[in-house]
Design an enzyme around this catalytic site. Structure first.
Site, PDB file in Angstrom:
ATOM      1  CG  HIS A  79      -2.137  -0.840   1.071  1.00 32.80           C
ATOM      2  ND1 HIS A  79      -3.208  -0.770   1.918  1.00 32.80           N
ATOM      3  CD2 HIS A  79      -2.435  -1.802   0.168  1.00 32.80           C
ATOM      4  CE1 HIS A  79      -4.131  -1.633   1.536  1.00 32.80           C
ATOM      5  NE2 HIS A  79      -3.682  -2.275   0.470  1.00 32.80           N
ATOM      6  CE1 TYR A 206      -5.255   3.990   8.924  1.00 33.81           C
ATOM      7  CE2 TYR A 206      -5.751   4.059  11.271  1.00 33.81           C
ATOM      8  CZ  TYR A 206      -5.020   3.555  10.212  1.00 33.81           C
ATOM      9  OH  TYR A 206      -4.038   2.629  10.447  1.00 33.81           O
ATOM     10  N   PRO A 299      -3.980   0.383  18.764  1.00 31.20           N
ATOM     11  CG  PRO A 299      -5.634  -1.149  18.228  1.00 31.20           C
ATOM     12  CD  PRO A 299      -5.059  -0.386  19.354  1.00 31.20           C
ATOM     13  CE  LYS A 303       4.056   3.353  13.505  1.00 26.72           C
ATOM     14  NZ  LYS A 303       4.795   2.925  12.306  1.00 26.72           N
ATOM     15  CE1 TYR A 389      -0.002   2.858   8.091  1.00 29.36           C
ATOM     16  CE2 TYR A 389      -1.329   3.997   9.730  1.00 29.36           C
ATOM     17  CZ  TYR A 389      -1.148   2.953   8.846  1.00 29.36           C
ATOM     18  OH  TYR A 389      -2.125   1.984   8.735  1.00 29.36           O
TER      19      TYR A 389
END
Ligand code: FAS
Ligand code: PHB
Length: 397
Positions: A79, A206, A299, A303, A389
């Protein structure tokens, strides 16, 4: 300690056959160091529990370097970024464009299967379904682990080093005298579902919503993984499949523009708590902690698993230097070095969590929306998210 059915001698005794324990044993094997792994659950349990889904690119590079990348490269999904969303708006954060690297989607269950298969191929057993595990003499050069094996026999492993890879509820953390801990419990939880339906998005979404956070992730092009913010004391029995899909559709923007959420057969659903926990030090004498045994992150920042892998990537060479060359320098710096990354990831996970979850008052909501607008329109803001991220480089020796 007398009366042992079987005594055993090894170099490293590892408590826990999750990703940190098994990857550590694999990395130590590559250094020519023998390790024994004991695990309280069954093989079936540790290879089937649904957990993490995102691997940082540096972690994928490491797994490939150590021979664990073949199935990941074949079945994993690469991704290039994520979507951040709030009602009426959805913005893509392009990691590759911003920092030149992305992430991989590869379920923790798949990585666990690879690790178990690798340890079996190396002819290295895992003692499953043990109980009463305890560590001893960690202040000496001759620590040991005692436990009751699945046949009810009391066993002891004499080792040079013991590593607690036994997760948040294992015994090893409590064996460290004067341990300092930091804890943050968030006033919400995640309801997670696994569904046999093709994802309705190409990359993770998200979503901030007035009713609560939602996320659309996946495990493959045929299996979706989705999450909903719920109250921490909510009960999964309150959530019918229809209610789950209705709530996901509303929060993820089904019907906004031409986007639709396609529901499907839910095969697993559960509620998991949201908390941060950090312990220090991650070493005392000949006992080291790695992974969830030393730290827990919410979560939202993807990580937890990546931190566990970063710990053992740092710890394996430190143990090798200590046992093969008698050089304790890396072993002495392990805790401080690992905790620097742990706190960076703890902060990022807190930042993502507090930005995206609906709690507090309307003033808080406006602050969150302002932050989302900034992150999705400012290159500096987006780069900061991307860097954290997609993963900071593994600062390995
Ligand atoms: P683990 O907890 O995986 O493994 C520890 C092992 O030690 C377990 O197998 C346990 O049975 C064993 N053990 C415990 N006590 C023992 C004893 N006394 N004797 C012997 N063995 C013992 N991370 C993400 O990045 N994204 C996510 O979406 C995400 N979702 C999660 C959902 C849930 C429900 C949980 C619990 C965690 C989630 N995580 C997620 C975090 C998770 O992926 C962990 O970071 C990861 O499993 C850490 O690996 P380990 O350190 O090996 O710990
Ligand atoms: C998952 O796919 O399980 C997942 C992905 C990203 C997260 C958390 C969970 O931040």
């Amino acid at each position: 300690m007398s009366g042992y059915h079987h005594g055993m001698r090894t170099q490293v005794a590892i408590i826990g056959a999750g990703p940190s324990g098994l990857l550590l044993s694999h990395l130590l094997d590559a250094e020519g160091i023998e390790a024994v792994v004991v695990e309280s659950r069954s093989e079936e349990y540790v290879t089937s529990r649904i957990r993490a889904g995102v691997l940082e690119s540096a972690v994928v590079d490491l797994l490939r370097q150590v021979g664990l990348g073949e199935r990941l490269s074949r079945q994993g999904l690469e991704h290039g970024g994520i979507y951040l969303q709030w009602p009426g708006e959805r913005h893509h954060i392009d990691f590759v464009d911003l920092i030149g690297r992305g992430v991989w989607i590869y379920g923790q269950t798949e990585l666990q299967k690879d690790l178990v298969a690798t340890r079996r191929c190396a002819g290295q057993p895992i003692d499953y379904e043990v109980s009463d595990t305890a560590v001893h003499d960690i202040d000496t050069d001759h620590p040991s682990v005692t436990y009751i094996d699945r046949d009810g026999h009391l066993r002891r492993i004499d080792a040079d080093v013991v590593v607690g890879c036994d997760g948040f509820y294992g015994p090893s953390r409590e064996a460290i005298p004067g341990l300092r801990s930091w804890e943050r419990t968030y006033p919400f939880a995640w309801l997670g579902v696994l569904a046999n339906v093709a994802p309705s998005t190409d990359e993770l979404i998200y979503a901030w919503h007035p009713d609560g956070f939602a996320m659309h992730s996946m495990r493959s092009l045929e299996v979706s993984r989705l999450y909903l913010q719920v109250d921490p004391d909510d009960d999964i029995a309150n959530w019918s499949d229809d209610r789950i899909w209705e709530c996901l559709a509303r929060r993820l923007g089904h019907g906004e523009g031409d986007w639709r959420l396609t529901p499907g057969l839910i095969t697993e659903k559960s509620i998991l708590p949201m908390r941060s926990h950090v312990s220090s030090p991650l070493r005392h004498g000949r006992l080291f902690l790695a992974g969830d045994a030393g730290h827990i992150v919410p979560p939202t920042g993807a990580k937890g698993l990546n931190l566990a892998i970063a710990d053992v990537a740092l710890l394996a060479p430190a143990i090798a230097m200590l046992l093969c060359k008698g050089d304790g320098a890396l072993a002495s710096s392990y805790s401080d070095t690992a905790l620097r990354r742990v706190w960076r990831c703890t902060h990022f996970s807190w930042w993502m969590t507090t930005m995206l979850h609906r709690y507090g008052d309307d003033f808080d909501a406006e602050l969150q929306l302002s932050q989302l607008r900034w992150v999705t329109t400012s290159e500096a803001g987006a780069r900061g998210l991307a860097e954290n991220y997609a993963g900071l480089p593994l600062d390995l020796p």
